[in-house]
Design an enzyme around this catalytic site. Structure first.
Site, short mmCIF file in Angstrom:
data_model
loop_
_atom_site.label_atom_id
_atom_site.label_comp_id
_atom_site.label_asym_id
_atom_site.label_seq_id
_atom_site.Cartn_x
_atom_site.Cartn_y
_atom_site.Cartn_z
N CYS A 118 -8.57 -1.25 -60.10
CA CYS A 118 -7.68 -0.55 -61.03
C CYS A 118 -7.68 0.94 -60.75
O CYS A 118 -6.62 1.58 -60.70
CB CYS A 118 -8.11 -0.84 -62.47
N CYS A 119 -8.86 1.52 -60.54
CA CYS A 119 -8.94 2.95 -60.23
C CYS A 119 -8.25 3.26 -58.91
O CYS A 119 -7.65 4.32 -58.75
CB CYS A 119 -10.40 3.39 -60.16
N CYS A 207 -10.30 7.08 -68.49
CA CYS A 207 -9.31 6.24 -69.14
C CYS A 207 -9.88 5.65 -70.43
O CYS A 207 -11.09 5.41 -70.55
CB CYS A 207 -8.87 5.12 -68.20
N CYS A 210 -12.20 2.52 -70.40
CA CYS A 210 -13.41 2.65 -69.58
C CYS A 210 -14.29 3.82 -70.00
O CYS A 210 -15.20 4.22 -69.26
CB CYS A 210 -13.03 2.78 -68.12
N CYS A 235 -15.04 6.65 -59.33
CA CYS A 235 -13.79 5.87 -59.37
C CYS A 235 -13.09 5.84 -58.03
O CYS A 235 -12.15 5.08 -57.84
CB CYS A 235 -12.85 6.45 -60.41
#
Length: 244
Positions: A118-119, A207, A210, A235
């Site tokens: 995702c990162c 985010c 997270c 990340c």
């Protein structure tokens, strides 16, 4: 043609400026040839913006909008833009990549298989695209931010993560030797803006899914990706910090 510092010169600058003040390191960065910009997301970065404004040198600022930031963070970005009367170059992830990830794995896949994918889509790819247009970038990294990944960062370095064939990207870390207390003493003294989430126990802010507040005496990075090993809490923006 713009002359970018060689590896030997970068190492020499890192040694020469190792014990210099953040303002002196920042002045060095902003005086280098080529396109240089400050990466902005948190408290440290606003300190750098404030120092840059006080130096009176031209400077650029960019920020990553992952699409998953806290509402307070979006408000903070706008506050900084207005406070310093500066443009902030917002970088966005590719829509198709996000749609594919979410459609295939849902909105919270990182809890099951780690945050890297995702990162990678929301942060690393947009950053890589931005850095491809720059010769150097300025970050708010500090040595004491992460026990396993940032304790040896120099004040100037050739970026191992985003340099490529025919192009060497320089990374400047003016606050490398500062502590969190140093940062907040500066913020209070200069009365500069900060993210209101800091007043709710958030120290290191990323985010929304997270990031969580930390308890007294917890390390600041414990609030980031808390379900993962503490020595891998990067990340990808500073992947060069991770030891092989």
């Amino acid at each position: 043609m713009t002359t970018i510092p060689t590896i030997d010169l970068v190492d020499a600058l890192a040694a020469e400026y190792a014990d210099k003040s953040p303002s002196e390191i920042l002045k060095l960065a902003l005086s280098q040839p080529g396109e240089i910009a400050i990466s902005f997301s948190g408290a440290e970065d606003v300190v750098l913006i404030d120092m840059a404004a006080n130096l009176g040198l031209p400077f650029r600022v960019f920020s990553l909008d992952t699409g998953r930031l806290h509402g307070e963070t979006y408000q903070f970005i706008e506050t900084v833009r207005k406070h310093y009367n500066i443009p902030i170059e917002i970088c966005f992830p590719e829509t198709e990549a996000i749609q594919q990830l979410v459609n295939e794995k849902g909105l919270f896949s990182f809890y099951a298989d780690g945050h890297q994918e995702c990162c990678g889509i929301r942060k690393v790819q947009p950053l890589r695209k931005k850095l491809a247009t720059l010769d150097g970038w300025i970050t708010g990294q500090r040595k004491d931010q992460s026990p396993g990944t940032r304790n040896e960062i120099p004040v100037v370095q050739a970026d191992p993560g985003f340099s490529g064939p025919g192009k060497q990207l320089i990374k400047y870390n003016p606050l490398a030797n500062w502590s969190s207390s140093d940062v907040w003493n500066y913020i209070r003294l200069m009365e500069i803006p900060y993210n209101p989430l800091h007043e709710k126990g958030f120290i290191s802010i990323g985010c929304e899914p997270c990031t969580r507040a930390v308890l007294p005496n917890q390390h600041e990075r414990e609030g980031r990706w808390w379900w993962e090993d503490a020595t891998h809490k990067e990340c990808g923006l500073h992947a060069g910090n991770l030891k092989k």
